[in-house]
Design a protein around this motif. Sequence first.
Motif, mmCIF file in Angstrom:
data_model
loop_
_atom_site.group_PDB
_atom_site.id
_atom_site.type_symbol
_atom_site.label_atom_id
_atom_site.label_comp_id
_atom_site.label_asym_id
_atom_site.label_seq_id
_atom_site.Cartn_x
_atom_site.Cartn_y
_atom_site.Cartn_z
ATOM 1 N N MET A 134 -19.847 10.981 -11.460
ATOM 2 C CA MET A 134 -19.234 9.919 -10.687
ATOM 3 C C MET A 134 -17.710 9.996 -10.735
ATOM 4 O O MET A 134 -17.046 9.604 -9.794
ATOM 5 N N CYS A 135 -17.173 10.510 -11.811
ATOM 6 C CA CYS A 135 -15.722 10.576 -11.944
ATOM 7 C C CYS A 135 -15.098 11.434 -10.860
ATOM 8 O O CYS A 135 -14.077 11.054 -10.286
ATOM 9 N N GLU A 136 -15.708 12.579 -10.558
ATOM 10 C CA GLU A 136 -15.133 13.478 -9.567
ATOM 11 C C GLU A 136 -15.146 12.853 -8.169
ATOM 12 O O GLU A 136 -14.160 12.923 -7.435
ATOM 13 N N PHE A 137 -16.265 12.227 -7.797
ATOM 14 C CA PHE A 137 -16.354 11.562 -6.504
ATOM 15 C C PHE A 137 -15.348 10.413 -6.417
ATOM 16 O O PHE A 137 -14.652 10.254 -5.412
ATOM 17 N N GLY A 138 -15.243 9.631 -7.464
ATOM 18 C CA GLY A 138 -14.298 8.516 -7.492
ATOM 19 C C GLY A 138 -12.859 8.977 -7.377
ATOM 20 O O GLY A 138 -12.054 8.362 -6.674
ATOM 21 N N LEU A 139 -12.532 10.072 -8.041
ATOM 22 C CA LEU A 139 -11.172 10.602 -7.964
ATOM 23 C C LEU A 139 -10.848 11.102 -6.553
ATOM 24 O O LEU A 139 -9.743 10.888 -6.051
ATOM 25 N N LYS A 140 -11.816 11.759 -5.913
ATOM 26 C CA LYS A 140 -11.613 12.232 -4.541
ATOM 27 C C LYS A 140 -11.431 11.044 -3.591
ATOM 28 O O LYS A 140 -10.561 11.066 -2.713
ATOM 29 N N GLU A 141 -12.266 10.020 -3.764
ATOM 30 C CA GLU A 141 -12.163 8.839 -2.917
ATOM 31 C C GLU A 141 -10.823 8.126 -3.136
ATOM 32 O O GLU A 141 -10.184 7.674 -2.188
ATOM 33 N N LEU A 142 -10.401 8.056 -4.373
ATOM 34 C CA LEU A 142 -9.115 7.442 -4.705
ATOM 35 C C LEU A 142 -7.960 8.225 -4.062
ATOM 36 O O LEU A 142 -7.037 7.631 -3.498
ATOM 37 N N GLU A 143 -8.052 9.542 -4.115
ATOM 38 C CA GLU A 143 -7.024 10.386 -3.505
ATOM 39 C C GLU A 143 -6.965 10.162 -1.993
ATOM 40 O O GLU A 143 -5.886 10.051 -1.405
ATOM 41 N N LEU A 144 -8.126 10.073 -1.360
ATOM 42 C CA LEU A 144 -8.190 9.831 0.085
ATOM 43 C C LEU A 144 -7.614 8.450 0.437
ATOM 44 O O LEU A 144 -6.861 8.319 1.407
ATOM 45 N N LEU A 145 -7.946 7.446 -0.336
ATOM 46 C CA LEU A 145 -7.422 6.102 -0.094
ATOM 47 C C LEU A 145 -5.909 6.054 -0.231
ATOM 48 O O LEU A 145 -5.220 5.410 0.568
ATOM 49 N N HIS A 146 -5.375 6.720 -1.237
ATOM 50 C CA HIS A 146 -3.921 6.755 -1.413
ATOM 51 C C HIS A 146 -3.239 7.428 -0.223
ATOM 52 O O HIS A 146 -2.186 6.964 0.229
ATOM 53 N N ALA A 147 -3.844 8.486 0.302
ATOM 54 C CA ALA A 147 -3.268 9.161 1.466
ATOM 55 C C ALA A 147 -3.304 8.245 2.684
ATOM 56 O O ALA A 147 -2.313 8.159 3.432
ATOM 57 N N LYS A 148 -4.412 7.541 2.891
ATOM 58 C CA LYS A 148 -4.516 6.623 4.022
ATOM 59 C C LYS A 148 -3.532 5.465 3.889
ATOM 60 O O LYS A 148 -2.929 5.039 4.877
ATOM 61 N N MET A 149 -3.360 4.962 2.685
ATOM 62 C CA MET A 149 -2.420 3.863 2.476
ATOM 63 C C MET A 149 -0.986 4.339 2.683
ATOM 64 O O MET A 149 -0.156 3.589 3.207
ATOM 65 N N ALA A 150 -0.678 5.565 2.312
ATOM 66 C CA ALA A 150 0.667 6.098 2.529
ATOM 67 C C ALA A 150 0.973 6.181 4.024
ATOM 68 O O ALA A 150 2.084 5.854 4.462
ATOM 69 N N VAL A 151 -0.009 6.587 4.823
ATOM 70 C CA VAL A 151 0.169 6.643 6.274
ATOM 71 C C VAL A 151 0.361 5.228 6.824
ATOM 72 O O VAL A 151 1.232 4.998 7.671
ATOM 73 N N ALA A 152 -0.423 4.273 6.339
ATOM 74 C CA ALA A 152 -0.311 2.889 6.818
ATOM 75 C C ALA A 152 1.052 2.288 6.470
ATOM 76 O O ALA A 152 1.666 1.606 7.291
ATOM 77 N N VAL A 153 1.544 2.562 5.273
ATOM 78 C CA VAL A 153 2.870 2.064 4.874
ATOM 79 C C VAL A 153 3.949 2.711 5.739
ATOM 80 O O VAL A 153 4.899 2.052 6.169
ATOM 81 N N SER A 154 3.794 3.991 6.030
ATOM 82 C CA SER A 154 4.745 4.685 6.894
ATOM 83 C C SER A 154 4.756 4.059 8.298
ATOM 84 O O SER A 154 5.824 3.898 8.901
ATOM 85 N N GLU A 155 3.589 3.697 8.807
ATOM 86 C CA GLU A 155 3.513 3.051 10.116
ATOM 87 C C GLU A 155 4.205 1.692 10.106
ATOM 88 O O GLU A 155 4.888 1.341 11.063
ATOM 89 N N VAL A 156 4.045 0.936 9.029
ATOM 90 C CA VAL A 156 4.723 -0.357 8.909
ATOM 91 C C VAL A 156 6.235 -0.154 8.944
ATOM 92 O O VAL A 156 6.964 -0.883 9.625
ATOM 93 N N GLN A 157 6.717 0.836 8.230
ATOM 94 C CA GLN A 157 8.158 1.110 8.214
ATOM 95 C C GLN A 157 8.664 1.515 9.598
ATOM 96 O O GLN A 157 9.745 1.103 10.019
ATOM 97 N N LYS A 158 7.878 2.306 10.321
ATOM 98 C CA LYS A 158 8.270 2.704 11.680
ATOM 99 C C LYS A 158 8.284 1.493 12.611
ATOM 100 O O LYS A 158 9.185 1.358 13.443
ATOM 101 N N ILE A 159 7.295 0.631 12.495
ATOM 102 C CA ILE A 159 7.252 -0.575 13.326
ATOM 103 C C ILE A 159 8.494 -1.419 13.078
ATOM 104 O O ILE A 159 9.124 -1.911 14.024
ATOM 105 N N GLU A 160 8.872 -1.579 11.817
ATOM 106 C CA GLU A 160 10.061 -2.375 11.501
ATOM 107 C C GLU A 160 11.322 -1.717 12.059
ATOM 108 O O GLU A 160 12.198 -2.394 12.599
ATOM 109 N N LEU A 161 11.441 -0.411 11.937
ATOM 110 C CA LEU A 161 12.605 0.298 12.460
ATOM 111 C C LEU A 161 12.691 0.168 13.977
ATOM 112 O O LEU A 161 13.746 -0.178 14.528
ATOM 113 N N TYR A 162 11.585 0.430 14.673
ATOM 114 C CA TYR A 162 11.581 0.349 16.124
ATOM 115 C C TYR A 162 11.795 -1.077 16.616
ATOM 116 O O TYR A 162 12.310 -1.274 17.718
#
Length: 146
Positions: free
Chosen positions: A1-29
């Motif tokens: 379970m640890c390996e699957f959880g770590l992969k899922e955590l890594e994917l979530l962090h990447a998705k959240m980084a994209v979402a935060v980047s979009e928020v920053q772009k919205i504020e800039l624009y």
Amino acid sequence: MCEFGLKELELLHAKMAVAVSEVQKIELYSILAPAIFYAWYVSIVGKAGAYLDLVEKTLWIPPVFILLAGLRMAMQRSYIRAAAEYTRKIEDHLAASCSCQASNTGWENYCASQGQGGWTLLFRVVFWLGLLGITIWIGLDAHEIL
């Protein structure tokens, strides 16, 4: 379970980084778009002649844009909040199943324990309401301001 959880955590962090980047772009624009619009308006208003009434009606474009951008940013913030809550659950599960002895392991658990979010929410509300208020004010009093 640890390996699957770590992969899922890594994917979530990447998705959240994209979402935060979009928020920053919205504020800039949201700052750049009205500034560009008002620069155009100042350059065209003297040449509008018979179309001055039509040109003045375009002053409501920036407040509508700001309102829509603010709603889009709120949607992104809601997604980030949900992803952070799910990340916190995965971190708790990984800490329990991977024999991690530390409590509150993981970034989201750390942020939750520190009470992160109250000030950032206040600043975002002030930012969006201030930006909307300024564009509405310019739309109402363009003759004195611009």
